[in-house]
Design a protein around this motif. Structure first.
Motif, PDB file in Angstrom:
ATOM      1  N   LYS A  14       4.027  65.717  48.118  1.00  0.00           N
ATOM      2  CA  LYS A  14       5.716  65.850  48.115  1.00  0.00           C
ATOM      3  C   LYS A  14       6.675  64.663  47.469  1.00  0.00           C
ATOM      4  N   THR A  15       5.579  64.264  46.195  1.00  0.00           N
ATOM      5  CA  THR A  15       5.787  63.057  45.260  1.00  0.00           C
ATOM      6  C   THR A  15       5.390  63.589  43.812  1.00  0.00           C
ATOM      7  N   SER A  16       6.408  63.571  42.698  1.00  0.00           N
ATOM      8  CA  SER A  16       6.504  63.582  41.645  1.00  0.00           C
ATOM      9  C   SER A  16       5.508  63.601  41.127  1.00  0.00           C
ATOM     10  N   ILE A  17       4.130  62.442  41.185  1.00  0.00           N
ATOM     11  CA  ILE A  17       3.022  62.360  40.385  1.00  0.00           C
ATOM     12  C   ILE A  17       2.386  63.565  40.928  1.00  0.00           C
ATOM     13  N   SER A  18       2.566  63.841  41.975  1.00  0.00           N
ATOM     14  CA  SER A  18       0.742  64.713  42.160  1.00  0.00           C
ATOM     15  C   SER A  18       1.080  66.209  41.638  1.00  0.00           C
ATOM     16  N   VAL A  19       2.114  66.379  40.564  1.00  0.00           N
ATOM     17  CA  VAL A  19       2.094  67.732  40.072  1.00  0.00           C
ATOM     18  C   VAL A  19       0.588  69.252  39.824  1.00  0.00           C
ATOM     19  N   ILE A  20      -0.314  67.743  39.234  1.00  0.00           N
ATOM     20  CA  ILE A  20      -1.212  68.578  38.830  1.00  0.00           C
ATOM     21  C   ILE A  20      -1.966  69.268  40.570  1.00  0.00           C
ATOM     22  N   THR A  21      -2.504  67.799  41.596  1.00  0.00           N
ATOM     23  CA  THR A  21      -3.409  68.022  42.199  1.00  0.00           C
ATOM     24  C   THR A  21      -2.453  68.711  43.472  1.00  0.00           C
ATOM     25  N   ASN A  22      -1.408  69.107  43.330  1.00  0.00           N
ATOM     26  CA  ASN A  22      -0.529  69.565  44.211  1.00  0.00           C
ATOM     27  C   ASN A  22      -1.375  70.518  44.793  1.00  0.00           C
ATOM     28  N   GLY A  23      -1.895  70.856  46.742  1.00  0.00           N
ATOM     29  CA  GLY A  23      -1.915  71.904  47.667  1.00  0.00           C
ATOM     30  C   GLY A  23      -3.501  71.775  47.143  1.00  0.00           C
ATOM     31  N   ASN A  24      -3.868  69.817  46.341  1.00  0.00           N
ATOM     32  CA  ASN A  24      -5.362  69.495  46.690  1.00  0.00           C
ATOM     33  C   ASN A  24      -5.392  68.640  47.185  1.00  0.00           C
ATOM     34  N   ASN A  25      -4.560  68.047  48.095  1.00  0.00           N
ATOM     35  CA  ASN A  25      -4.554  66.360  48.182  1.00  0.00           C
ATOM     36  C   ASN A  25      -4.921  66.299  49.850  1.00  0.00           C
ATOM     37  N   GLN A  26      -5.374  66.937  50.377  1.00  0.00           N
ATOM     38  CA  GLN A  26      -5.950  66.908  52.139  1.00  0.00           C
ATOM     39  C   GLN A  26      -6.771  66.074  52.088  1.00  0.00           C
ATOM     40  N   ARG A  27      -7.546  65.287  50.858  1.00  0.00           N
ATOM     41  CA  ARG A  27      -8.618  64.157  50.908  1.00  0.00           C
ATOM     42  C   ARG A  27      -8.175  62.878  50.707  1.00  0.00           C
ATOM     43  N   ARG A  28      -6.920  63.023  49.983  1.00  0.00           N
ATOM     44  CA  ARG A  28      -6.334  61.848  48.903  1.00  0.00           C
ATOM     45  C   ARG A  28      -5.326  61.228  50.083  1.00  0.00           C
ATOM     46  N   ILE A  29      -5.632  59.551  50.920  1.00  0.00           N
ATOM     47  CA  ILE A  29      -5.055  58.702  51.311  1.00  0.00           C
ATOM     48  C   ILE A  29      -3.791  58.099  50.787  1.00  0.00           C
ATOM     49  N   ASN A  30      -3.492  58.762  52.455  1.00  0.00           N
ATOM     50  CA  ASN A  30      -1.632  58.744  52.568  1.00  0.00           C
ATOM     51  C   ASN A  30      -1.622  57.720  53.987  1.00  0.00           C
ATOM     52  N   LYS A  31       0.013  57.981  54.412  1.00  0.00           N
ATOM     53  CA  LYS A  31       0.269  56.554  55.443  1.00  0.00           C
ATOM     54  C   LYS A  31      -0.236  57.236  56.046  1.00  0.00           C
ATOM     55  N   VAL A  32      -0.173  58.506  56.534  1.00  0.00           N
ATOM     56  CA  VAL A  32      -0.670  58.842  58.168  1.00  0.00           C
ATOM     57  C   VAL A  32      -2.408  58.179  58.165  1.00  0.00           C
ATOM     58  N   MET A  33      -2.838  58.584  57.453  1.00  0.00           N
ATOM     59  CA  MET A  33      -3.894  57.884  57.533  1.00  0.00           C
ATOM     60  C   MET A  33      -4.187  56.556  57.696  1.00  0.00           C
ATOM     61  N   ALA A  34      -3.425  55.699  56.835  1.00  0.00           N
ATOM     62  CA  ALA A  34      -3.871  54.201  56.958  1.00  0.00           C
ATOM     63  C   ALA A  34      -3.254  53.796  58.614  1.00  0.00           C
ATOM     64  N   LEU A  35      -2.350  54.302  59.303  1.00  0.00           N
ATOM     65  CA  LEU A  35      -2.085  53.990  60.105  1.00  0.00           C
ATOM     66  C   LEU A  35      -3.017  54.486  61.252  1.00  0.00           C
ATOM     67  N   ALA A  36      -3.026  55.581  61.725  1.00  0.00           N
ATOM     68  CA  ALA A  36      -4.782  56.124  61.736  1.00  0.00           C
ATOM     69  C   ALA A  36      -5.678  55.367  61.767  1.00  0.00           C
ATOM     70  N   TYR A  37      -5.939  54.820  60.737  1.00  0.00           N
ATOM     71  CA  TYR A  37      -7.227  53.590  61.078  1.00  0.00           C
ATOM     72  C   TYR A  37      -6.961  52.272  60.987  1.00  0.00           C
ATOM     73  N   LEU A  38      -5.453  51.990  60.837  1.00  0.00           N
ATOM     74  CA  LEU A  38      -4.746  50.806  60.917  1.00  0.00           C
ATOM     75  C   LEU A  38      -5.413  50.401  62.683  1.00  0.00           C
ATOM     76  N   GLY A  39      -4.528  51.544  63.042  1.00  0.00           N
ATOM     77  CA  GLY A  39      -4.666  51.922  65.208  1.00  0.00           C
ATOM     78  C   GLY A  39      -6.138  51.531  65.193  1.00  0.00           C
ATOM     79  N   LYS A  40      -6.902  52.526  64.759  1.00  0.00           N
ATOM     80  CA  LYS A  40      -8.428  52.746  65.169  1.00  0.00           C
ATOM     81  C   LYS A  40      -8.936  50.954  65.174  1.00  0.00           C
TER      82      LYS A  40
END
Length: 422
Positions: free
Chosen positions: A25-51
């Protein structure tokens, strides 16, 4: 001793503040749209911060830092707040992540007939590496999860869950099988169990093929049964099917390249976050009703959300009166929900339990079939002489709470100490 934890947590916090929730949903990932499952995002960072904070709060880490074998409440609260921030976004529908319905739970771990699609659906937050088609299809992981007689070549490895681990799968009424009110019965040990038991575990009498046009004999896992040969099948009286599509056996031929059966066991999924939040919130407050200001869910709510998804009754009130009783059910819930996903060894270490006999001993289940055998409903079949036997005893001690450091590293400086016991 605490500065590495603080630096790592600061780094995770910065990432959580700067990263987007969904790169698609960002403007900078047009080329990789739909293939960002392994790209680090806010939810991943919060999850590992908590862990990170929860591990720092654990009895093991707190004992190392302070000499106390209790949880560090300050770190537990920080863990609860990080997880709470994440779950608040999820509960509001503000992320791409949500728990999948239980009828699709298999697709969290594998894909089948979908051109090698990456497993996980909306539940997996942090995926493991995908090595290559050879390792992730019929010739790799899959062959380890089915009794050898059902392998396409009749050989290979077989992973057999030990009986005392399978005992963590309680009853559909939410009670552990050793509870007097659970209604569990040694003469009908497979009846009325937690639905995850039937999804994950192959027990005596199961038909583990999907070939109903030409049905084969139900699996024999009773003592001296055809699938209890220690060299070729189950050593314990159980086998595992959590990570398998029903057709993956030599008779249905669901292993081949055309269905592209692909296993993908993730590093972190949303169900784990709910359970870690429950642990952190309960330990921070000293109560199952504890919660983070960032989230409306209490510790009890979070664990019940996972049970409700699986069709299991909520944690019984007899386990919610104090933190120790609640933790016994939370530890059991982690054992069941996250079974065989690679978390157990670290959980037992951080809880300082790995050297205790009830965890170090591994058992098999021994019994005979009795009465009329119902091939269509093996869960209802009766057995006699049901008992467990210890087949392996792990020689763990407190030194196994930690792993050894390389001697060459420890020899660099007198201040670089080896871990205790090594």
């Amino acid at each position: 001793a605490e500065w590495p934890v603080k630096v790592k947590n600061l780094y995770e916090r910065i990432l959580a503040d700067l990263l987007p929730i969904d790169w698609d949903k960002t403007s900078i990932s047009v080329i990789t749209n739909g293939n960002n499952q392994r790209r680090i995002n806010k939810v991943m960072a919060l999850a590992y911060l908590g862990k990170n904070y929860l591990w720092a709060a654990s009895p093991l880490m707190n004992y190392s830092s302070t000499g106390s074998r209790e949880y560090n409440r300050e770190y537990a609260q920080k863990a609860a707040d990080a997880f709470g921030e994440l779950l608040n976004l999820v509960e509001k529908g503000a992320t791409q992540y949500e728990l999948v319905s239980y009828d699709k739970i298999g697709e969290v771990f594998y894909s089948y007939g979908q051109n090698g699609r990456m497993p996980g659906l909306t539940e997996v937050i942090f995926r493991g590496p995908e090595w290559d088609p050879w390792q992730n299809t019929r010739y790799g992981l899959a062959l380890q999860y089915v009794p050898t007689p059902y392998h396409p070549d009749g050989g290979g490895n077989n992973l057999s869950p030990c009986a005392n681990y399978v005992n963590y799968y309680g009853m559909a009424n939410g009670l552990p099988i050793d509870d007097p009110e659970s209604l569990w019965d040694k003469t009908h040990p497979w009846k009325d169990r937690d639905p995850r038991f039937y999804n994950d575990i192959v027990f005596d009498g199961c038909l583990i093929t999907d070939n109903y046009q030409n049905p084969l004999p139900n699996i024999e896992l009773f003592t001296s049964g055809a699938s209890r040969d220690i060299n070729t099948a189950s050593r314990t009286g159980y086998s595992l099917k959590k990570f398998l599509h029903p057709t993956c056996n030599r008779y249905d031929d669901g292993w081949g390249w055309s269905p592209q059966f692909t296993i993908g066991i993730s590093y972190l999924r949303l169900a784990d976050v709910y359970l870690m939040y429950a642990e952190a919130a309960a330990q921070a407050s000293g109560s199952p009703s504890g919660k983070s200001a960032a989230c409306q869910l209490s510790a009890l709510d979070a664990i019940n959300k996972i049970r409700q998804r699986a069709g299991v009754e909520n944690v019984n009130s007899k386990f919610t009166g104090n933190i120790d009783s609640f933790m016994s059910e939370l530890r059991r819930e982690r054992a069941v929900e996250l079974s065989f996903e690679g978390h157990r060894f670290n959980d037992l270490r951080r809880w300082m339990l790995i050297d205790k006999p009830e965890y170090a001993n591994k058992t098999s289940v021994e019994f005979k079939r009795t009465g009329d055998f119902d091939p269509a409903h093996p869960e209802n079949n009766a057995v006699s002489g049901y008992h467990e036997e210890v087949i392996v005893s792990r020689s763990y001690s407190e030194k196994h709470y930690w792993l050894p450091l390389k001697k060459s590293d420890c020899n660099i400086s007198a201040e670089f100490k080896q871990n205790p016991g090594w």
